[in-house]
Design a protein around this motif. Structure first.
Motif, PDB file in Angstrom:
ATOM      1  N   GLU A  11       0.848  -1.189   0.000  1.00 32.36           N
ATOM      2  CA  GLU A  11       0.000   0.000   0.000  1.00 32.36           C
ATOM      3  C   GLU A  11       0.886   1.242   0.000  1.00 32.36           C
ATOM      4  N   ILE A  12       0.804   2.017  -1.061  1.00 29.73           N
ATOM      5  CA  ILE A  12       1.641   3.210  -1.188  1.00 29.73           C
ATOM      6  C   ILE A  12       1.404   4.178  -0.034  1.00 29.73           C
ATOM      7  N   SER A  13       0.140   4.294   0.394  1.00 25.49           N
ATOM      8  CA  SER A  13      -0.181   5.229   1.484  1.00 25.49           C
ATOM      9  C   SER A  13       0.507   4.828   2.781  1.00 25.49           C
ATOM     10  N   ILE A  14       0.611   3.518   3.053  1.00 27.44           N
ATOM     11  CA  ILE A  14       1.284   3.039   4.261  1.00 27.44           C
ATOM     12  C   ILE A  14       2.779   3.302   4.172  1.00 27.44           C
ATOM     13  N   VAL A  15       3.361   3.018   3.023  1.00 24.91           N
ATOM     14  CA  VAL A  15       4.794   3.271   2.826  1.00 24.91           C
ATOM     15  C   VAL A  15       5.100   4.755   3.006  1.00 24.91           C
ATOM     16  N   THR A  16       4.248   5.605   2.426  1.00 30.51           N
ATOM     17  CA  THR A  16       4.451   7.052   2.530  1.00 30.51           C
ATOM     18  C   THR A  16       4.353   7.513   3.980  1.00 30.51           C
ATOM     19  N   LEU A  17       3.332   7.011   4.702  1.00 28.64           N
ATOM     20  CA  LEU A  17       3.136   7.380   6.102  1.00 28.64           C
ATOM     21  C   LEU A  17       4.326   6.953   6.960  1.00 28.64           C
TER      22      LEU A  17
END
Length: 230
Positions: A11-17
């Protein structure tokens, strides 16, 4: 030297967070979006910690963890998953993960767990100087290996840390809660099965007869004790 974290999640959003929060905490980060990419990076680059999601394409987190430990890559692993099933938690730790956190999570908690795991790994490296001999068992902390009857015995990180802790407290009765706190550095309240599983694995590897152990004794109602075999 800045400590480096590998973040593995599809999940890109998790990696970004996680990337944002880890870098705010002073860590350098890298990332992978699937299990195969994670293995490739973990083999090529030294990381101080891997944050590893359980549900991944190509190869799931359990398989990644198992592969790394079987190939003697002892980088600490914090498993990250949406699953709440207790068996996944136990299996992940049994395969060699150092800690486990369930989604949804607080980024601050992940940072706190990261600091605790890395600190624990650093302390372990500093305290594992010099070999130990107990009976016919030679323990080599710098290699995370042991030797018996001219045969090398290999372990997962947690198996070895448990063996080393028991050996350093030779003759002392240690409760399961003490071992959880000392080796896993985390309070798995009411769940001491992970200790029993790891003791069972150690016995299979070091005991001449695992059904009648001579090195790691069960002290009924209290815990475990390592002693010189008679």
């Amino acid at each position: 030297m800045t400590q480096k974290i590998l973040i593995v999640d599809d999940e890109i959003s998790i990696v970004t967070l996680l990337t944002y929060n880890m870098e705010q905490a002073g860590y350098e980060t890298d990332y992978a979006y699937d299990g195969l990419e994670a293995i490739k990076k973990a083999r090529a680059i030294h990381f101080d910690l891997i944050i590893l999601d359980l549900m991944l394409p190509e190869m799931d987190g359990m398989e990644v963890c198992k592969y790394l430990r079987e190939n003697h890559i002892q980088t600490p692993i914090l498993m990250l998953t949406a699953k709440e099933d207790e068996i996944d938690k136990i299996l992940g730790l049994e395969l060699g993960a150092d800690d486990y956190i369930t989604k949804p999570f607080s980024p601050k908690e992940v940072v706190a767990r990261t600091k605790a795991i890395i600190r624990r790994a650093d302390q372990s490296r500093k305290s594992t100087q010099g070999s130990l001999k107990i009976g016919d068992l030679f323990i080599y902390p710098e290699r995370y290996e042991a030797e018996m009857n001219n045969e090398i015995i290999t372990f997962t990180r947690k198996e070895f840390e448990l063996l080393h802790y028991l050996a350093n407290h030779l003759g002392n009765v240690l409760s399961r809660d003490q071992l959880l706190s000392a080796v896993w550095n985390y309070d798995f309240t009411g769940d001491t099965r992970i200790v029993d599983v790891h003791v069972s694995h150690l016995r299979e590897k070091i005991e001449p007869d695992s059904k009648h152990p001579s090195y790691i004794k069960t002290i009924r109602g209290l815990g475990y004790k390592m002693e010189e075999p008679k």
